[in-house]
Design an enzyme around this catalytic site. Structure first.
Site, PDB file in Angstrom:
ATOM      1  CB  ILE A  13       0.265  12.378 -14.219  1.00 15.44           C
ATOM      2  CG1 ILE A  13       1.721  12.682 -14.515  1.00 15.44           C
ATOM      3  CG2 ILE A  13      -0.296  11.394 -15.234  1.00 15.44           C
ATOM      4  CD1 ILE A  13       2.410  13.577 -13.517  1.00 15.44           C
ATOM      5  CB  SER A  35     -11.710  12.482 -20.986  1.00 20.76           C
ATOM      6  OG  SER A  35     -12.211  12.579 -19.683  1.00 20.76           O
ATOM      7  NE  ARG A  37     -12.494  11.852 -15.044  1.00 22.71           N
ATOM      8  CZ  ARG A  37     -11.528  12.554 -14.476  1.00 22.71           C
ATOM      9  NH1 ARG A  37     -11.739  13.140 -13.320  1.00 22.71           N
ATOM     10  NH2 ARG A  37     -10.343  12.673 -15.057  1.00 22.71           N
ATOM     11  CE  LYS A  90       5.274   5.705 -11.812  1.00 22.90           C
ATOM     12  NZ  LYS A  90       4.479   6.262 -10.656  1.00 22.90           N
ATOM     13  CG  ASP A 168       1.605   4.913  -8.450  1.00 26.37           C
ATOM     14  OD1 ASP A 168       1.279   4.573  -9.598  1.00 26.37           O
ATOM     15  OD2 ASP A 168       1.741   6.113  -8.121  1.00 26.37           O
TER      16      ASP A 168
HETATM   17  P1  NAP Z   1      -5.673   9.831 -11.863  1.00 27.03           P
HETATM   18  O1  NAP Z   1      -5.645  11.247 -11.462  1.00 27.03           O
HETATM   19  O2  NAP Z   1      -6.568   8.895 -11.126  1.00 27.03           O
HETATM   20  O3  NAP Z   1      -6.006   9.801 -13.425  1.00 27.03           O
HETATM   21  C1  NAP Z   1      -6.144   8.624 -14.153  1.00 27.03           C
HETATM   22  C2  NAP Z   1      -7.194   8.895 -15.234  1.00 27.03           C
HETATM   23  O4  NAP Z   1      -7.239   7.808 -16.131  1.00 27.03           O
HETATM   24  C3  NAP Z   1      -8.607   9.011 -14.686  1.00 27.03           C
HETATM   25  O5  NAP Z   1      -8.861  10.287 -14.200  1.00 27.03           O
HETATM   26  C4  NAP Z   1      -9.448   8.673 -15.909  1.00 27.03           C
HETATM   27  O6  NAP Z   1      -9.493   9.851 -16.694  1.00 27.03           O
HETATM   28  C5  NAP Z   1      -8.568   7.681 -16.664  1.00 27.03           C
HETATM   29  N1  NAP Z   1      -8.970   6.280 -16.559  1.00 27.03           N
HETATM   30  C6  NAP Z   1      -9.164   5.437 -17.590  1.00 27.03           C
HETATM   31  N2  NAP Z   1      -9.485   4.209 -17.168  1.00 27.03           N
HETATM   32  C7  NAP Z   1      -9.500   4.272 -15.853  1.00 27.03           C
HETATM   33  C8  NAP Z   1      -9.777   3.308 -14.855  1.00 27.03           C
HETATM   34  N3  NAP Z   1     -10.106   2.040 -15.143  1.00 27.03           N
HETATM   35  N4  NAP Z   1      -9.701   3.703 -13.564  1.00 27.03           N
HETATM   36  C9  NAP Z   1      -9.402   4.983 -13.244  1.00 27.03           C
HETATM   37  N5  NAP Z   1      -9.122   5.937 -14.180  1.00 27.03           N
HETATM   38  C10 NAP Z   1      -9.179   5.567 -15.465  1.00 27.03           C
HETATM   39  O7  NAP Z   1      -4.217   9.188 -11.802  1.00 27.03           O
HETATM   40  P2  NAP Z   1      -2.816   9.920 -12.052  1.00 27.03           P
HETATM   41  O8  NAP Z   1      -2.277  10.373 -10.745  1.00 27.03           O
HETATM   42  O9  NAP Z   1      -2.915  10.876 -13.149  1.00 27.03           O
HETATM   43  O10 NAP Z   1      -1.947   8.649 -12.453  1.00 27.03           O
HETATM   44  C11 NAP Z   1      -2.057   8.039 -13.723  1.00 27.03           C
HETATM   45  C12 NAP Z   1      -0.741   7.348 -14.031  1.00 27.03           C
HETATM   46  O11 NAP Z   1       0.289   8.354 -14.038  1.00 27.03           O
HETATM   47  C13 NAP Z   1      -0.320   6.311 -12.975  1.00 27.03           C
HETATM   48  O12 NAP Z   1       0.263   5.207 -13.604  1.00 27.03           O
HETATM   49  C14 NAP Z   1       0.707   7.052 -12.123  1.00 27.03           C
HETATM   50  O13 NAP Z   1       1.689   6.185 -11.578  1.00 27.03           O
HETATM   51  C15 NAP Z   1       1.335   7.969 -13.158  1.00 27.03           C
HETATM   52  N6  NAP Z   1       1.945   9.171 -12.558  1.00 27.03           N
HETATM   53  C16 NAP Z   1       1.238   9.943 -11.677  1.00 27.03           C
HETATM   54  C17 NAP Z   1       1.846  11.043 -11.069  1.00 27.03           C
HETATM   55  C18 NAP Z   1       1.105  11.952 -10.111  1.00 27.03           C
HETATM   56  O14 NAP Z   1       1.745  12.872  -9.564  1.00 27.03           O
HETATM   57  N7  NAP Z   1      -0.186  11.796  -9.889  1.00 27.03           N
HETATM   58  C19 NAP Z   1       3.178  11.335 -11.362  1.00 27.03           C
HETATM   59  C20 NAP Z   1       3.844  10.570 -12.303  1.00 27.03           C
HETATM   60  C21 NAP Z   1       3.213   9.486 -12.887  1.00 27.03           C
HETATM   61  P3  NAP Z   1     -10.689  10.153 -17.716  1.00 27.03           P
HETATM   62  O15 NAP Z   1     -11.959  10.172 -16.950  1.00 27.03           O
HETATM   63  O16 NAP Z   1     -10.286  11.468 -18.273  1.00 27.03           O
HETATM   64  O17 NAP Z   1     -10.688   9.034 -18.736  1.00 27.03           O
END
Ligand code: NAP
Length: 313
Positions: A13, A35, A37, A90, A168
């Site tokens: 996101i 980050s 990573r 969120k 989610d």
């Molecule tokens: P994601 O791709 O898995 O990214 C989350 C990032 O958070 C990871 O890549 C990592 O980035 C970091 N992180 C820090 N602590 C972590 C942990 N303990 N476990 C895993 N990752 C950790 O997830 P996302 O889809 O972006 O979703 C993140 C949030 O945004 C969620 O709450 C989701 O509901 C919300 N959201 C997502 C979307 C969507 O379309 N994907 C849409 C709206 C809202 P680093 O390695 O860079 O630290």
């Protein structure tokens, strides 16, 4: 002057929305990334841990926390203690108590806290709210069915307790519900389907009561499912007591009334979020709406558990 902002968690996101939307909003200036990573963006430094950012760049005034929800409370508290204003993706936190704590802590620290609900930033949702204001409702049904393998590929965290599973995406629908319902809505019962090998539900059925119900036969329900093949559905159907049928489709971006399309605008949810955030920062006001999270928490409280087939990517 533009608000300097750092983003914590550079996942899907952040890359899809936060980075491009911040880049085109003159009210914000991206200052740094955090980050685990070590992901990079040209022109700004990356830190592995928030504490390193706070020590190296004390002038950064704001952070957007875009990690999975289960780890967000500790990260948000640390940011508030470092004197930062905070934007939360969120769902804001895994529990309502943690959200209450963040609101109180931000107030003590005199910092702005903003819990975002991106699905609320749709003109069609605003129009539905306007049309439903003051009305009695005969029925409301949410159908939020998508293929988890398509939208969350490889995101193991979604199956960890505290990270919501099918809620989610489902909480996006509930954030629309709490915005458009003309009176409070409560979860009366729920069935949560857990894959045999996972700790969060892959599907959920909810039954609500609503203070805007026309009468005892009014029905308020939701179906969330992560096993949807083919066409994906993010729809909400509402029948009013005066005979109007409203249908929000495509995640709340299109509104039909009695079968006719009355409003469709290109999605600009995150543009709306950052416009709102700039106003909150300028006015030093927080905005935290806990109602969607409360509905999910209540579904877990009253929900019956059912067993679903084991889930593998
Ligand atoms: P994601 O791709 O898995 O990214 C989350 C990032 O958070 C990871 O890549 C990592 O980035 C970091 N992180 C820090 N602590 C972590 C942990 N303990 N476990 C895993 N990752 C950790 O997830 P996302 O889809 O972006 O979703 C993140 C949030 O945004 C969620 O709450 C989701 O509901 C919300 N959201 C997502 C979307 C969507 O379309 N994907 C849409 C709206 C809202 P680093 O390695 O860079 O630290």
């Amino acid at each position: 002057m533009a608000h300097s902002i750092a983003i914590i968690g550079i996942g899907k996101i952040t890359q899809d929305q936060h980075l491009p939307v911040i880049a085109k909003n003159p009210n914000f200036k991206l200052a740094a990334l955090v980050s685990q990573r070590g992901l990079q963006q040209s022109g700004v430094p990356t830190f592995r841990m928030p504490a390193e950012l706070y020590a190296a760049m004390p002038e950064v005034e704001t952070v957007a926390i875009c990690t999975p929800p289960a780890v967000r409370h500790a990260i948000a508290r640390e940011a508030l203690d470092a004197g930062k204003h905070v934007l939360l993706e969120k769902p804001p936190t895994p529990t309502t108590a943690e959200l209450d704590d963040l609101v109180a802590h931000a107030a003590r620290r005199n910092r702005v806290i903003f819990a975002t609900w991106h699905s609320q930033y749709n003109a069609a949702v605003d129009e539905a709210r306007r049309r439903l204001a003051g009305k009695k409702l005969r029925s409301l049904h949410i159908e939020w069915k998508e293929d988890v393998k398509r939208w969350h590929p490889g995101q193991e965290w979604i199956w960890d307790a505290g990270n919501f599973g099918v809620f989610d995406p489902g909480i996006n629908a509930l954030s629309i519900l709490t915005k458009i319902a003309p009176a409070p809505t409560f979860v009366k019962s729920a069935t949560l389907a857990y894959p045999a090998n996972r700790d969060t539900p892959i599907a959920a059925s909810l039954v609500f009561s609503c203070l805007a119900a026309e009468g005892p036969s009014s029905k308020f329900t939701a179906e969330f499912d992560w096993r949807q093949q083919g066409e994906q559905s993010w729809n909400i159907d509402i029948a009013t007591a005066d005979g109007e049928a409203l249908r929000l489709t495509h995640g709340g971006s299109k509104l039909f009334v009695d079968g006719a399309l009355v409003l469709e605008k290109p999605m600009a949810e995150y543009e709306g979020i950052y416009e709102h955030f700039a106003v909150l920062l300028d006015e030093k006001k927080s905005a935290v709406d806990g109602a969607p999270l409360q509905l999910v928490a209540d579904a877990f409280l009253v929900g019956k558990r059912s067993m679903a087939e084991a889930f593998y990517w």
